[in-house]
Design an enzyme around this catalytic site. Structure first.
Site, mmCIF file in Angstrom:
data_model
loop_
_atom_site.group_PDB
_atom_site.id
_atom_site.type_symbol
_atom_site.label_atom_id
_atom_site.label_comp_id
_atom_site.label_asym_id
_atom_site.label_seq_id
_atom_site.Cartn_x
_atom_site.Cartn_y
_atom_site.Cartn_z
ATOM 1 N N HIS A 240 -4.374 -16.897 -9.654
ATOM 2 C CA HIS A 240 -4.669 -16.573 -8.258
ATOM 3 C C HIS A 240 -5.951 -17.318 -7.929
ATOM 4 O O HIS A 240 -6.973 -17.106 -8.600
ATOM 5 C CB HIS A 240 -4.893 -15.070 -8.068
ATOM 6 C CG HIS A 240 -3.642 -14.257 -8.134
ATOM 7 N ND1 HIS A 240 -3.648 -12.897 -8.241
ATOM 8 C CD2 HIS A 240 -2.345 -14.620 -8.079
ATOM 9 C CE1 HIS A 240 -2.404 -12.443 -8.270
ATOM 10 N NE2 HIS A 240 -1.584 -13.479 -8.178
ATOM 11 N N HIS B 46 -11.544 -12.378 -9.445
ATOM 12 C CA HIS B 46 -11.694 -11.206 -10.320
ATOM 13 C C HIS B 46 -12.474 -11.530 -11.592
ATOM 14 O O HIS B 46 -13.360 -10.764 -11.975
ATOM 15 C CB HIS B 46 -10.313 -10.649 -10.712
ATOM 16 C CG HIS B 46 -9.532 -10.139 -9.552
ATOM 17 N ND1 HIS B 46 -8.249 -9.651 -9.678
ATOM 18 C CD2 HIS B 46 -9.832 -10.038 -8.235
ATOM 19 C CE1 HIS B 46 -7.804 -9.280 -8.488
ATOM 20 N NE2 HIS B 46 -8.740 -9.500 -7.597
ATOM 21 N N HIS C 113 4.332 -9.905 -6.689
ATOM 22 C CA HIS C 113 3.193 -8.998 -6.929
ATOM 23 C C HIS C 113 3.632 -7.551 -6.748
ATOM 24 O O HIS C 113 4.214 -7.208 -5.726
ATOM 25 C CB HIS C 113 2.061 -9.354 -5.953
ATOM 26 C CG HIS C 113 0.714 -8.861 -6.375
ATOM 27 N ND1 HIS C 113 0.465 -7.544 -6.665
ATOM 28 C CD2 HIS C 113 -0.465 -9.509 -6.560
ATOM 29 C CE1 HIS C 113 -0.813 -7.412 -7.003
ATOM 30 N NE2 HIS C 113 -1.402 -8.592 -6.955
ATOM 31 N N ASP D 53 -6.955 -14.317 -12.126
ATOM 32 C CA ASP D 53 -7.457 -14.320 -10.750
ATOM 33 C C ASP D 53 -8.911 -14.807 -10.791
ATOM 34 O O ASP D 53 -9.769 -14.170 -11.417
ATOM 35 C CB ASP D 53 -7.351 -12.912 -10.161
ATOM 36 C CG ASP D 53 -7.742 -12.854 -8.693
ATOM 37 O OD1 ASP D 53 -8.839 -13.343 -8.347
ATOM 38 O OD2 ASP D 53 -6.965 -12.307 -7.884
ATOM 39 N N ASP E 194 -14.663 -7.508 -6.382
ATOM 40 C CA ASP E 194 -13.317 -7.875 -5.926
ATOM 41 C C ASP E 194 -13.185 -7.953 -4.399
ATOM 42 O O ASP E 194 -12.496 -7.142 -3.787
ATOM 43 C CB ASP E 194 -12.263 -6.910 -6.508
ATOM 44 C CG ASP E 194 -10.834 -7.341 -6.172
ATOM 45 O OD1 ASP E 194 -10.645 -8.390 -5.521
ATOM 46 O OD2 ASP E 194 -9.906 -6.610 -6.560
ATOM 47 N N GLU F 163 -2.588 -8.827 -14.463
ATOM 48 C CA GLU F 163 -3.619 -9.577 -13.746
ATOM 49 C C GLU F 163 -5.004 -9.268 -14.320
ATOM 50 O O GLU F 163 -5.321 -8.121 -14.628
ATOM 51 C CB GLU F 163 -3.560 -9.235 -12.248
ATOM 52 C CG GLU F 163 -4.563 -10.039 -11.430
ATOM 53 C CD GLU F 163 -4.285 -10.009 -9.935
ATOM 54 O OE1 GLU F 163 -3.194 -9.566 -9.525
ATOM 55 O OE2 GLU F 163 -5.180 -10.429 -9.181
ATOM 56 N N TYR G 233 -0.065 -2.338 -4.858
ATOM 57 C CA TYR G 233 -1.400 -1.904 -5.316
ATOM 58 C C TYR G 233 -1.387 -0.424 -5.702
ATOM 59 O O TYR G 233 -2.203 0.025 -6.496
ATOM 60 C CB TYR G 233 -2.439 -2.085 -4.202
ATOM 61 C CG TYR G 233 -2.681 -3.510 -3.795
ATOM 62 C CD1 TYR G 233 -2.859 -4.498 -4.762
ATOM 63 C CD2 TYR G 233 -2.751 -3.870 -2.454
ATOM 64 C CE1 TYR G 233 -3.099 -5.806 -4.396
ATOM 65 C CE2 TYR G 233 -2.998 -5.178 -2.073
ATOM 66 C CZ TYR G 233 -3.170 -6.133 -3.037
ATOM 67 O OH TYR G 233 -3.407 -7.417 -2.671
ATOM 68 N N HIS H 159 -12.208 -11.090 -1.870
ATOM 69 C CA HIS H 159 -11.829 -12.504 -1.849
ATOM 70 C C HIS H 159 -12.466 -13.238 -0.673
ATOM 71 O O HIS H 159 -12.640 -12.659 0.392
ATOM 72 C CB HIS H 159 -10.306 -12.642 -1.742
ATOM 73 C CG HIS H 159 -9.569 -11.954 -2.852
ATOM 74 N ND1 HIS H 159 -8.206 -12.033 -2.990
ATOM 75 C CD2 HIS H 159 -9.994 -11.187 -3.887
ATOM 76 C CE1 HIS H 159 -7.835 -11.348 -4.054
ATOM 77 N NE2 HIS H 159 -8.896 -10.811 -4.604
ATOM 78 N N GLU I 65 -4.897 -16.178 -2.432
ATOM 79 C CA GLU I 65 -4.937 -14.822 -1.869
ATOM 80 C C GLU I 65 -6.201 -14.712 -1.029
ATOM 81 O O GLU I 65 -6.901 -13.697 -1.037
ATOM 82 C CB GLU I 65 -4.983 -13.774 -2.986
ATOM 83 C CG GLU I 65 -3.797 -13.785 -3.907
ATOM 84 C CD GLU I 65 -3.939 -12.759 -5.023
ATOM 85 O OE1 GLU I 65 -4.991 -12.746 -5.696
ATOM 86 O OE2 GLU I 65 -3.004 -11.987 -5.215
ATOM 87 N N HIS J 175 -1.367 -5.228 -11.152
ATOM 88 C CA HIS J 175 -2.678 -4.765 -11.605
ATOM 89 C C HIS J 175 -2.435 -3.716 -12.691
ATOM 90 O O HIS J 175 -1.759 -2.726 -12.421
ATOM 91 C CB HIS J 175 -3.466 -4.160 -10.449
ATOM 92 C CG HIS J 175 -3.770 -5.145 -9.358
ATOM 93 N ND1 HIS J 175 -4.468 -4.810 -8.230
ATOM 94 C CD2 HIS J 175 -3.463 -6.452 -9.237
ATOM 95 C CE1 HIS J 175 -4.601 -5.886 -7.454
ATOM 96 N NE2 HIS J 175 -3.978 -6.890 -8.041
ATOM 97 N N ARG K 86 0.826 -1.203 0.000
ATOM 98 C CA ARG K 86 0.000 0.000 0.000
ATOM 99 C C ARG K 86 0.866 1.261 0.000
ATOM 100 O O ARG K 86 0.388 2.362 0.232
ATOM 101 C CB ARG K 86 -0.958 -0.006 1.186
ATOM 102 C CG ARG K 86 -1.706 -1.320 1.262
ATOM 103 C CD ARG K 86 -3.131 -1.194 1.752
ATOM 104 N NE ARG K 86 -3.779 -2.489 1.646
ATOM 105 C CZ ARG K 86 -4.553 -2.852 0.614
ATOM 106 N NH1 ARG K 86 -4.792 -2.026 -0.378
ATOM 107 N NH2 ARG K 86 -5.082 -4.060 0.590
HETATM 108 ZN ZN ZN Z 1 -8.499 -9.112 -5.725
HETATM 109 FE FE FE Z 2 -5.175 -11.512 -7.461
HETATM 110 FE FE FE Z 3 -3.553 -8.858 -7.440
#
Ligand code: ZN
Ligand code: FE
Ligand code: FE
Length: 275
Positions: A210, A178, A67, A175, A223, A142, A70, A225, A255, A107, A37
């Protein structure tokens, strides 16, 4: 035997992550290249990376799926922030050279009202620039849920980026949460979705998955999870995925909302589903 793993904390270094993965029965894993983040990356430690590489080989790990943060939005509106994101991408790819031959997933970004075409152009330009260096890493876009102005909710959008970048070292990470949230029905028609992926992008570009269940219904574009089997995808969907001839050899990363013991349980569950 498939490659299953989860997101691990990178704070103890690379070797510590491999040991953590081994302790929960994983043979691949994901980790954030920097604060997910924020943008701060940890100090590089070549000796630790070399130890990790030896351990990964010794235990026959599949490819890892790092990854990106974000916060890294390659198509944000502010030119300075956009340039910074491109720098972060480039630095992440350079860092991945310490663990050569693995994947780096991110992303694609949110165009925040600038429009899809502008967003795709910014993302492609940043990728082209970062890939000039030929670092030993394959970059994965992704598949996204299509929340807000998120790019990558449709296979066509990912294809447009892949075409614009024109580099074989770019692929896709699928994913499950997603794409289901994004309107691809992998619950009732996994084969149909995969043929569509093949027709638009090409299954040869599908490099990793994912594995997440979803807290929301089909095509919700949300989105969120969920634990495997506790959401709208259900266990049978994951059974089909881990045994699908086009998917079963790819690294599959959990995830789900878990700590290590929960991930360990889900890995056991996935291995028990393998035929
Ligand atoms: Zn996600
Ligand atoms: Fe993912
Ligand atoms: Fe991701």
């Amino acid at each position: 035997m498939g490659y299953f793993g989860c997101h691990l904390s990178a704070s103890g270094g690379n070797t510590a992550m491999v040991k953590m993965a081994l302790s929960i029965g994983a043979n691949t894993f994901a980790f954030f290249t920097r604060n997910p983040r924020g943008s701060k990356a940890k100090k590089e430690d070549p000796a630790d990376a070399a130890r990790a590489v030896r351990l990964l080989e010794k235990h026959n790990f599949g490819k890892l799926v790092a990854h990106g943060a974000y916060t890294m939005n390659l198509c944000t509106a502010d030119p300075e922030a956009r340039a910074f994101a491109a720098e972060v991408l480039e630095d992440d790819l350079r860092r991945m050279a310490a663990l050569p031959g693995n994947f780096y997933n991110f992303h694609p970004g949110s165009h925040v009202g600038q429009g899809l075409d502008a967003g795709i152009e910014y993302i492609s330009d940043a990728l082209k620039k970062a890939l000039r260096h030929d670092y030993p890493v394959t970059v994965l876009l992704e598949t996204m849920a299509g929340k807000g102005s998120e790019i990558g909710g449709k296979f066509e959008e990912l294809k447009a980026i892949l075409d614009a970048v024109g580099n074989a070292n770019v692929g896709v990470c699928l994913d499950t949460c997603h794409i289901y949230d994004g309107g691809y029905d992998i619950v009732d028609d996994l084969d149909g979705v995969l043929s569509e992926f093949d027709r638009i992008i090409g299954l040869d570009r599908l490099c990793a998955l994912h594995l997440n269940d979803s807290k929301n219904p089909f095509a919700s574009h949300k989105d969120r999870h969920e634990l495997l089997g506790q959401g709208s995808l259900g266990l049978e969907t994951f059974r089909s995925i881990v045994n699908h001839p086009s998917l079963k050899d790819k690294p599959m990363i959990l995830e789900t909302p878990n700590e290590l013991p929960g991930y360990q349980k889900e890995i056991v569950l996935l291995r028990a589903m393998e035929k």
